[in-house]
Scaffold this active site. Structure first.
Site, PDB file in Angstrom:
ATOM      1  N   HIS A  18       3.592  10.953   6.502  1.00 23.53           N
ATOM      2  CA  HIS A  18       2.964  10.729   7.802  1.00 23.53           C
ATOM      3  C   HIS A  18       3.962  10.080   8.757  1.00 23.53           C
ATOM      4  O   HIS A  18       4.563   9.053   8.422  1.00 23.53           O
ATOM      5  CB  HIS A  18       1.749   9.806   7.674  1.00 23.53           C
ATOM      6  CG  HIS A  18       0.585  10.435   6.974  1.00 23.53           C
ATOM      7  ND1 HIS A  18      -0.505   9.704   6.536  1.00 23.53           N
ATOM      8  CD2 HIS A  18       0.334  11.722   6.650  1.00 23.53           C
ATOM      9  CE1 HIS A  18      -1.370  10.526   5.962  1.00 23.53           C
ATOM     10  NE2 HIS A  18      -0.879  11.753   6.021  1.00 23.53           N
ATOM     11  N   HIS A  50       5.421   6.803   6.757  1.00 19.18           N
ATOM     12  CA  HIS A  50       5.088   6.293   5.432  1.00 19.18           C
ATOM     13  C   HIS A  50       4.693   7.452   4.531  1.00 19.18           C
ATOM     14  O   HIS A  50       4.611   8.599   4.975  1.00 19.18           O
ATOM     15  CB  HIS A  50       3.982   5.237   5.517  1.00 19.18           C
ATOM     16  CG  HIS A  50       2.698   5.753   6.089  1.00 19.18           C
ATOM     17  ND1 HIS A  50       2.371   5.645   7.427  1.00 19.18           N
ATOM     18  CD2 HIS A  50       1.658   6.405   5.512  1.00 19.18           C
ATOM     19  CE1 HIS A  50       1.190   6.195   7.643  1.00 19.18           C
ATOM     20  NE2 HIS A  50       0.736   6.676   6.485  1.00 19.18           N
ATOM     21  N   HIS A  55       2.359   8.992   0.969  1.00 16.19           N
ATOM     22  CA  HIS A  55       1.223   8.923   0.044  1.00 16.19           C
ATOM     23  C   HIS A  55       1.564   9.794  -1.158  1.00 16.19           C
ATOM     24  O   HIS A  55       2.064  10.912  -0.994  1.00 16.19           O
ATOM     25  CB  HIS A  55      -0.057   9.417   0.722  1.00 16.19           C
ATOM     26  CG  HIS A  55      -0.456   8.607   1.916  1.00 16.19           C
ATOM     27  ND1 HIS A  55      -1.256   7.480   1.827  1.00 16.19           N
ATOM     28  CD2 HIS A  55      -0.139   8.744   3.231  1.00 16.19           C
ATOM     29  CE1 HIS A  55      -1.432   6.969   3.037  1.00 16.19           C
ATOM     30  NE2 HIS A  55      -0.753   7.715   3.910  1.00 16.19           N
ATOM     31  N   HIS A  98       0.818  -1.213   0.000  1.00 17.42           N
ATOM     32  CA  HIS A  98       0.000   0.000   0.000  1.00 17.42           C
ATOM     33  C   HIS A  98       0.852   1.264   0.000  1.00 17.42           C
ATOM     34  O   HIS A  98       0.400   2.321  -0.425  1.00 17.42           O
ATOM     35  CB  HIS A  98      -0.923   0.024   1.220  1.00 17.42           C
ATOM     36  CG  HIS A  98      -1.807  -1.175   1.331  1.00 17.42           C
ATOM     37  ND1 HIS A  98      -2.767  -1.491   0.402  1.00 17.42           N
ATOM     38  CD2 HIS A  98      -1.872  -2.153   2.275  1.00 17.42           C
ATOM     39  CE1 HIS A  98      -3.397  -2.604   0.767  1.00 17.42           C
ATOM     40  NE2 HIS A  98      -2.865  -3.022   1.891  1.00 17.42           N
ATOM     41  N   THR A 119      -6.071   6.914   8.027  1.00 10.61           N
ATOM     42  CA  THR A 119      -6.590   7.071   6.665  1.00 10.61           C
ATOM     43  C   THR A 119      -6.615   5.759   5.898  1.00 10.61           C
ATOM     44  O   THR A 119      -6.930   5.741   4.713  1.00 10.61           O
ATOM     45  CB  THR A 119      -5.757   8.099   5.875  1.00 10.61           C
ATOM     46  OG1 THR A 119      -4.408   7.625   5.754  1.00 10.61           O
ATOM     47  CG2 THR A 119      -5.770   9.460   6.575  1.00 10.61           C
ATOM     48  N   THR A 120      -6.281   4.673   6.562  1.00  6.34           N
ATOM     49  CA  THR A 120      -6.376   3.339   5.975  1.00  6.34           C
ATOM     50  C   THR A 120      -7.118   2.438   6.950  1.00  6.34           C
ATOM     51  O   THR A 120      -7.182   2.731   8.154  1.00  6.34           O
ATOM     52  CB  THR A 120      -4.981   2.741   5.701  1.00  6.34           C
ATOM     53  OG1 THR A 120      -4.238   2.695   6.934  1.00  6.34           O
ATOM     54  CG2 THR A 120      -4.219   3.569   4.681  1.00  6.34           C
TER      55      THR A 120
END
Length: 320
Positions: A138, A111, A113, A85, A220-221
């Site tokens: 993040h 991580h 995005h 992801h 957010t996941t």
């Protein structure tokens, strides 16, 4: 090597078995529109990310700058994994963040995005006045009152995320990201991991970390738990076009496709209050400015596409 890759992939296989199919952002039966089917909290009323509308942000003069400790030059080895992801880096517990109310949070992982798809070059999760940035970083923390992240993630005050938005313009290479980006090819496939030797998270953040937006939201996941205290930095990280292209095009997802647009869509605010520890500048959220930014994004995409073509066509020099 194959045995190690299989061992690292076991948690991913377990997630598939437990939930029937792996969640995705845009494809399959469990894309983000359908997350609430197997993760009910993803349909909650305090979800993230949100659009930070500056004219509605409330200035709170009692909010102080975040106190970051242990962010500067960490010596050691830091595992970095492609989890299918995103790219995730494990962080040491010596990294701490203290909020204005005195709550101390311990860093767990960071991580990224990003975008990268031809139809949408920008991939930040939070937006500012409707404008999406190129990428978002993040750094996930847990409340130090709990013994571990595993415990804190289930508590109502368990988590905090420090977020930084990424801009890319005519910047030179951000050398603080060189080590990280050079390792992306080592984790091309989901489950693969590598190790970063030495890490300076402070230099990977904006130079000014004093000003931020803050609100209460969620992961957010999946499972989208609504126990996250968000701190979104006002100032931005700057990457070069080539660095951004490498971030967007180096790793694959569970469908063996290049991992693009790993961000969640904007969620309703539902009456929540967003605060800041600074006085907001005049909003740039006018319709005219929105389309100006949209045009700039498209032009930036074309420029980066040209840079990519130049890199691919660069002749290879063979030594005799």
């Amino acid at each position: 090597m194959r045995a190690l890759a299989l061992l690292l992939a076991l948690p991913l296989l377990g997630a598939r078995a437990q939930h029937g199919s792996l969640w995705t952002y845009s494809e399959g039966a469990l894309d983000q529109v359908h997350w609430p089917r197997e993760y009910p909290t993803c349909g909650g009323t305090r979800q993230s990310p949100i659009d930070l509308q500056r004219r509605k942000v409330q200035y709170n003069p009692s909010l102080k700058a975040l106190k970051l400790t242990g962010y500067r030059i960490q010596v050691g080895e830091f595992p970095m994994i492609n989890n299918g992801h995103t790219v995730q880096i494990s962080l040491p517990p010596t990294m701490r963040m203290m909020a204005s109310d005195g709550t101390e949070y311990i860093a767990q992982q960071m991580h990224f995005h990003w975008g990268g798809a031809s139809s949408e070059i920008s991939g930040s999760e939070h937006t500012i006045d409707g404008i999406r940035f190129v990428a978002e970083i993040h750094i996930v923390h847990y409340n130090s009152k709990y013994k571990s992240y595993d415990i804190a993630q289930h508590e109502p005050d368990g988590l905090a995320v420090l977020a930084a938005l990424v801009k890319v313009e005519d910047y030179g290479e951000n050398t603080y990201y060189s080590n990280f980006i050079s390792h992306l090819n080592n984790i091309r496939y989901p489950g693969q991991s590598t190790v970063l030797s030495g890490l300076d998270i402070e230099d990977m953040l904006p130079e000014n970390t004093h000003h931020y937006y803050t609100y209460r939201g969620s992961l957010t996941t999946p499972p989208c738990t609504e126990n996250v205290h968000w701190f979104v930095l006002v100032h931005h990280v700057r990457l070069s076009s080539i660095q951004t292209w490498k971030l967007e095009n180096s790793i694959l997802d569970h469908q063996n496709k290049t991992l693009h647009s790993d961000y969640r869509r904007i969620q309703p605010l539902n009456g929540r209050v967003v605060e800041s520890n600074f006085v907001n500048l005049p909003s740039q959220g006018s319709e005219f400015q929105f389309y100006v930014n949209k045009l700039n994004n498209k032009l930036e995409y074309l420029r980066r596409l040209l840079e990519k073509t130049k890199v691919e066509k660069k002749p290879h020099i063979h030594q005799a």
